[in-house]
Design an enzyme around this catalytic site. Sequence first.
Site, mmCIF file in Angstrom:
data_model
loop_
_atom_site.group_PDB
_atom_site.id
_atom_site.type_symbol
_atom_site.label_atom_id
_atom_site.label_comp_id
_atom_site.label_asym_id
_atom_site.label_seq_id
_atom_site.Cartn_x
_atom_site.Cartn_y
_atom_site.Cartn_z
ATOM 1 N N HIS A 33 0.945 -1.190 0.115
ATOM 2 C CA HIS A 33 0.148 -0.083 0.028
ATOM 3 C C HIS A 33 0.909 1.122 0.127
ATOM 4 O O HIS A 33 1.623 1.264 0.768
ATOM 5 C CB HIS A 33 -1.005 0.139 1.116
ATOM 6 C CG HIS A 33 -1.880 1.104 1.336
ATOM 7 N ND1 HIS A 33 -3.102 1.317 0.592
ATOM 8 C CD2 HIS A 33 -1.800 2.186 2.044
ATOM 9 C CE1 HIS A 33 -3.654 2.215 0.999
ATOM 10 N NE2 HIS A 33 -2.931 2.989 1.675
ATOM 11 N N ASP A 35 0.892 5.159 -0.044
ATOM 12 C CA ASP A 35 0.249 6.555 0.430
ATOM 13 C C ASP A 35 0.857 7.841 -0.173
ATOM 14 O O ASP A 35 1.891 8.066 -0.069
ATOM 15 C CB ASP A 35 0.256 6.897 2.086
ATOM 16 C CG ASP A 35 -0.691 5.769 2.715
ATOM 17 O OD1 ASP A 35 0.002 5.013 3.685
ATOM 18 O OD2 ASP A 35 -1.690 5.527 2.361
ATOM 19 N N HIS A 67 -2.981 4.553 -3.022
ATOM 20 C CA HIS A 67 -3.953 5.634 -2.316
ATOM 21 C C HIS A 67 -3.773 6.863 -2.556
ATOM 22 O O HIS A 67 -2.770 7.539 -2.110
ATOM 23 C CB HIS A 67 -3.877 5.265 -0.746
ATOM 24 C CG HIS A 67 -4.866 5.880 -0.018
ATOM 25 N ND1 HIS A 67 -4.706 5.848 1.298
ATOM 26 C CD2 HIS A 67 -5.896 6.573 -0.479
ATOM 27 C CE1 HIS A 67 -5.585 6.458 1.888
ATOM 28 N NE2 HIS A 67 -6.468 7.118 1.009
ATOM 29 N N MET A 138 -11.532 4.643 5.325
ATOM 30 C CA MET A 138 -10.703 4.995 6.410
ATOM 31 C C MET A 138 -11.253 5.101 7.916
ATOM 32 O O MET A 138 -12.253 5.323 8.361
ATOM 33 C CB MET A 138 -10.372 6.606 5.833
ATOM 34 C CG MET A 138 -9.747 7.154 4.754
ATOM 35 S SD MET A 138 -8.037 5.922 4.458
ATOM 36 C CE MET A 138 -7.256 6.602 6.046
ATOM 37 N N GLY A 145 0.315 8.295 9.753
ATOM 38 C CA GLY A 145 0.352 7.056 10.177
ATOM 39 C C GLY A 145 0.314 6.925 11.684
ATOM 40 O O GLY A 145 0.399 8.106 12.321
ATOM 41 N N ASP A 177 -8.285 0.974 6.685
ATOM 42 C CA ASP A 177 -7.158 1.795 6.683
ATOM 43 C C ASP A 177 -6.991 2.730 7.778
ATOM 44 O O ASP A 177 -7.685 3.673 7.942
ATOM 45 C CB ASP A 177 -6.980 2.487 5.246
ATOM 46 C CG ASP A 177 -5.483 3.015 5.240
ATOM 47 O OD1 ASP A 177 -5.161 4.013 4.156
ATOM 48 O OD2 ASP A 177 -4.522 2.769 5.837
ATOM 49 N N GLY A 178 -6.001 2.477 8.720
ATOM 50 C CA GLY A 178 -5.820 3.478 9.827
ATOM 51 C C GLY A 178 -5.729 2.800 11.140
ATOM 52 O O GLY A 178 -7.093 2.275 11.669
ATOM 53 N N GLY A 179 -5.004 2.491 12.144
ATOM 54 C CA GLY A 179 -4.833 2.094 13.248
ATOM 55 C C GLY A 179 -5.374 0.524 13.202
ATOM 56 O O GLY A 179 -5.619 0.167 14.027
ATOM 57 N N SER A 200 1.953 1.043 11.157
ATOM 58 C CA SER A 200 3.175 1.215 12.432
ATOM 59 C C SER A 200 2.811 -0.476 12.938
ATOM 60 O O SER A 200 3.761 -0.699 13.761
ATOM 61 C CB SER A 200 2.508 2.116 13.266
ATOM 62 O OG SER A 200 1.093 2.303 13.136
#
Length: 229
Positions: A33, A35, A67, A138, A145, A177-179, A200
Amino acid sequence: MDIAILPSLLAADCGCLAEECRRIAASGAEALHLDIMDAHFVPNLSFGPDVAAMAHRTVPLLPLNVHLMMTEPHRYAARFMDAGADTVQIHLEAACDVSATLTEIRRRGVRTGVTLKPATPAEAVFRFLTQVDEVLVMTVEPGYGGQTFMHAMLPKLAVIRREASRLGLENLRILVDGGINTETAAACAAHGANGFVAGSALFHLADLQAGVAAMRAAAATAYGRELGM
Ligand code: DX5
Ligand code: ZN
C-alpha cells in the site's frame, strides 16, 4: 472470503525503502500500500511517482495499491499507472468527476478503488460499486500513520458489504486503513471487511511475515460474525 493484508510503506524505514519493499514481498502480503499525499487534500506530503516506480522495479510481482489522497487525483493518476500501479484508489471527496476518473483508470486495465473519509456516509459509495474492484474505508482521518482506530466506522463496513451482496458483488474487496492491528482487523472482518492496510502495527515487528500471518488468521476467523448474513 479472500483475506488480503497490505503493509503501508508510509511506516517503513525511509532510509532503505527498496529493502523494505523486499521485506514486504517476502512477508506473504497480498499487495504493497502506497500513500500519496499532496499537502492539500490532507495536511501532509509523502511520496511521488518515482517511489512507485522504484517499488515496482524492486518487487515487480507484488501488486502496488496506490492510495491517492489528492484534491485532483485525475491529474496524477496516469503517472502512477505508468509507474506500475496495480490498483488506484481515489477519494470520493476529491474535486474531480469520480465516475469519469474511474472509467479512465479501468480503460488502462488498472484496478479501481474509491476511498471514504470518516465523515462520509456509506451510502455515498453505492452508485460507484459497479465501477470499482475495491472500497477503502478510512478508520482514521487521512494524513498520518500511527493514529488511533475509530470504532465508529465499524457499522459503515456492514452497510457497504450488505449493499454489495444485494447487487451480487460478492467479490468486492472492502479495505480498512488506519490504526489496523490484529485486534482491530478482527473487529473489521466481523463487520465485512476483507482487506487490511497496516503500517505501524506491522513495521515495528522484527518478523513481518509472522505479523502478516497473525493478522490474516485473526481476520479469517472473525469474518462476517456481525453481519448475520
Ligand atoms: C493514513 C494512510 C494509512 C497509514 C496507516 O492517511 O492512508 O495508510 O499509513 O498507518 P497506520 O497503520 O500506522 O495507522
Ligand atoms: Zn492509506
